[in-house]
Design an enzyme around this catalytic site. Sequence first.
Site, PDB file in Angstrom:
ATOM      1  N   LYS A   1      18.978  30.934  16.101  1.00 37.87           N
ATOM      2  CA  LYS A   1      19.701  30.404  15.997  1.00 37.87           C
ATOM      3  C   LYS A   1      20.192  28.830  16.502  1.00 37.87           C
ATOM      4  CE  LYS A   1      25.139  30.549  18.176  1.00 37.87           C
ATOM      5  NZ  LYS A   1      25.735  31.656  18.385  1.00 37.87           N
TER       6      LYS A   1
ATOM      7  N   ARG B   1      18.708  43.808   8.773  1.00 37.92           N
ATOM      8  CA  ARG B   1      17.941  44.987   9.205  1.00 37.92           C
ATOM      9  C   ARG B   1      16.485  45.529   9.807  1.00 37.92           C
ATOM     10  NH1 ARG B   1      19.085  49.620   3.928  1.00 37.92           N
ATOM     11  NH2 ARG B   1      21.371  48.898   4.519  1.00 37.92           N
TER      12      ARG B   1
ATOM     13  N   ARG C   1      31.607  33.122  21.100  1.00 40.84           N
ATOM     14  CA  ARG C   1      31.927  33.813  19.447  1.00 40.84           C
ATOM     15  C   ARG C   1      32.675  34.924  21.021  1.00 40.84           C
ATOM     16  NH1 ARG C   1      29.647  34.812  15.607  1.00 40.84           N
ATOM     17  NH2 ARG C   1      31.244  36.262  15.125  1.00 40.84           N
TER      18      ARG C   1
END
Length: 325
Positions: free
Chosen positions: A186, A323, A121
């Site tokens: 991932k 975060r 992507r």
Amino acid sequence: MSALTFQALRRLADGRFHSGEAMARSLGRSRATLSEALKRVPDLGIELFSVPGKGYRLAEPIEFLDLAAISKLLAAENARIRLEIVDEIDSTSTRLLERAAEGAPSGTCLAAEWQNSGRGRRGRNWVSMLGGSLTFSLLWRFERGAGHLGGLSLAVGAAVARALTECGVERVQVKWPNDVVADFRKLAGILVETSGEIQGPSVAVVGVGVNYRLGERALERIDQPVTDVAQCSPTVPSRSVLLARLLASLASALDEFERLGFAASRDAWRAMHAYQGRRVRVVPARDPAFDAEVVDVAADGTLVVSTDDGRTFNLSSAEISLRGK
Ligand code: BTN
């Protein structure tokens, strides 16, 4: 990479020593030609030892995809998939997009043992290695218009996550918009490319890359936290079984999407979202990054987030990360 390189690697796939002379003879080539063909093996992300007097040996065995076994498994579940497996390609998605434009039927699937220019992507590269990844693309045609494919890539992510879980991979979750992760790392990436008429029909090329057993060389080239099937599975499923399961799961999810859209898989997707309720850093494609909390996923596949000053947004394209990470 030459055809001879792959022929030799199939002989070496068992991870044992094979004499160069015997291999060259059985392949009908000279020892020098064989040795030349094996010089580029490191480009495939794998390690090959050459020991004088003993021959060649791979550092790890390789399981090549078994078309006959996969077709048998698929016939039982989904006769509509026409699978082709090639040794090397630039990108299965690039080639399948071409075939889609030439009229290839829905269900055409192109899998590659190795992609030399895999696409991710946002224009990124997709790094894979021979035997250590699964890389394939599936062409699917829809009656619904290209304007009504919102949420398709999320439905695909849910289908991939489900198939991995069914194959015994543990802790599998999804990450908006269409990553499959385990422990926030991932595990698989998805690239959905669509085209067609606004009112229909339309076509999607669904590209899936699964990290199966990434070696050192591949890890050095990947610039984000990753994991692989081997690390997350007490009993590692075979690549062929995994591919058959993934294709069956995708076929049923794509059929369901045609009938019901993302609404059908929204609850399941939400339940699998690793970032639900989390405080995240949002990096939109063009605008500056900001912090927010993930509230929900909407029926059109957009991500609902709220900022510290109480504003709520629907994101259609952005990257999110925990975060502080
Ligand atoms: C991502 O960036 O997360 C998406 C990665 C998609 C990779 C797959 S591998 C098979 C298919 N062919 C490609 O060139 N890309 C997709």
